[in-house]
Design a protein around this motif. Structure first.
Motif, mmCIF file in Angstrom:
data_model
loop_
_atom_site.group_PDB
_atom_site.id
_atom_site.type_symbol
_atom_site.label_atom_id
_atom_site.label_comp_id
_atom_site.label_asym_id
_atom_site.label_seq_id
_atom_site.Cartn_x
_atom_site.Cartn_y
_atom_site.Cartn_z
ATOM 1 N N ARG A 100 25.827 31.920 -55.464
ATOM 2 C CA ARG A 100 24.699 31.076 -55.808
ATOM 3 C C ARG A 100 23.420 31.893 -55.680
ATOM 4 O O ARG A 100 23.279 32.707 -54.782
ATOM 5 N N LYS A 101 22.499 31.683 -56.595
ATOM 6 C CA LYS A 101 21.184 32.328 -56.541
ATOM 7 C C LYS A 101 20.121 31.239 -56.604
ATOM 8 O O LYS A 101 20.325 30.188 -57.208
ATOM 9 N N GLU A 102 18.984 31.511 -55.970
ATOM 10 C CA GLU A 102 17.891 30.544 -55.957
ATOM 11 C C GLU A 102 16.610 31.174 -56.470
ATOM 12 O O GLU A 102 16.301 32.319 -56.162
ATOM 13 N N TYR A 103 15.880 30.381 -57.247
ATOM 14 C CA TYR A 103 14.580 30.789 -57.761
ATOM 15 C C TYR A 103 13.548 29.809 -57.221
ATOM 16 O O TYR A 103 13.752 28.596 -57.262
ATOM 17 N N THR A 104 12.453 30.318 -56.694
ATOM 18 C CA THR A 104 11.367 29.483 -56.196
ATOM 19 C C THR A 104 10.169 29.642 -57.121
ATOM 20 O O THR A 104 9.791 30.760 -57.459
ATOM 21 N N GLY A 105 9.593 28.523 -57.522
ATOM 22 C CA GLY A 105 8.438 28.558 -58.402
ATOM 23 C C GLY A 105 7.464 27.456 -58.042
ATOM 24 O O GLY A 105 7.712 26.649 -57.152
ATOM 25 N N ASP A 121 16.458 33.429 -48.196
ATOM 26 C CA ASP A 121 17.457 34.472 -47.931
ATOM 27 C C ASP A 121 17.345 35.525 -49.033
ATOM 28 O O ASP A 121 17.483 35.223 -50.218
ATOM 29 N N LYS A 122 17.105 36.763 -48.661
ATOM 30 C CA LYS A 122 16.903 37.840 -49.634
ATOM 31 C C LYS A 122 18.129 38.074 -50.505
ATOM 32 O O LYS A 122 18.011 38.490 -51.649
ATOM 33 N N ARG A 123 19.310 37.801 -49.962
ATOM 34 C CA ARG A 123 20.541 38.011 -50.738
ATOM 35 C C ARG A 123 20.702 36.974 -51.839
ATOM 36 O O ARG A 123 21.384 37.223 -52.826
ATOM 37 N N VAL A 124 20.083 35.820 -51.664
ATOM 38 C CA VAL A 124 20.251 34.713 -52.603
ATOM 39 C C VAL A 124 19.049 34.561 -53.539
ATOM 40 O O VAL A 124 19.185 34.100 -54.659
#
Length: 180
Positions: free
Chosen positions: A68-73, A149-152
């Motif tokens: 899973r990856k997360e994007y914050t905007g 989390d830098k990995r995600v």
């Protein structure tokens, strides 16, 4: 003849009663004001897509995988406007390098990996105010990126040193050029 204070009290009482009746009947106008999706069940924010000045997260989940990856905007306008801009960059190859989110999704598409995106509001904050000289919206986004989390996270750490773009609307040069 009633004075102004009595008129205002009567008006406020009527509005409060109307809201209580609407809530009891399950027809609250507040919910309707937060979403204008054609199909409310397909709203990306579960009925709150017209919320303004938010820091949001987009969680990209690969099908049949735990990765899973997360994007914050952030968006100062309604979330729905920003959501539609993300959809353009995700669907149109011309804009595939617009954001880190669209780059990631296009990489998944090129590898024929199915995915789903789940949207959520991380924080709600006020944008730049000339009186305070601060943009709590940008600060909230930076804080969310720092804590992620830098990995995600799909966000780059260079976003932390970027200047607030909401301040620009208060520059005198914007008023002088529009008046001429």
């Amino acid at each position: 003849m009633p004075n102004m204070a009595d008129v205002i009290k009567q008006h406020n009482r009527k509005i409060s009663q109307d809201r209580e009746v609407a809530l009891a009947a399950g027809t609250s106008t507040r919910k309707k004001d937060l979403c204008n999706c054609r199909n409310p069940r397909e709203c990306p924010l579960d009925g709150a897509c017209l919320t303004q000045s938010v820091v949001y997260k987009a969680a990209v989940q690969q099908n049949e995988s735990v990765e899973r990856k997360e994007y914050t905007g952030l968006t100062e306008k309604t979330f729905k406007v920003r959501f539609n801009a993300h959809n353009v960059s995700i669907r149109n190859p011309k804009y595939k390098n617009s954001t880190a989110l669209s780059k990631h999704v296009w990489n998944l598409k090129s590898e024929s990996i199915g995915h789903s995106i789940r949207w959520s509001v991380h924080a709600k904050a006020k944008s730049y105010q000339n009186a305070t000289g601060k943009c709590n919206l940008c600060l909230a986004e930076k804080l969310a990126i720092i804590k992620a989390d830098k990995r995600v996270s799909l966000n780059k750490r260079t976003e932390l040193i970027s200047k607030c773009r909401h301040e620009n609307k208060f520059y005198l040069s914007n008023f002088l050029s529009s008046a001429a």
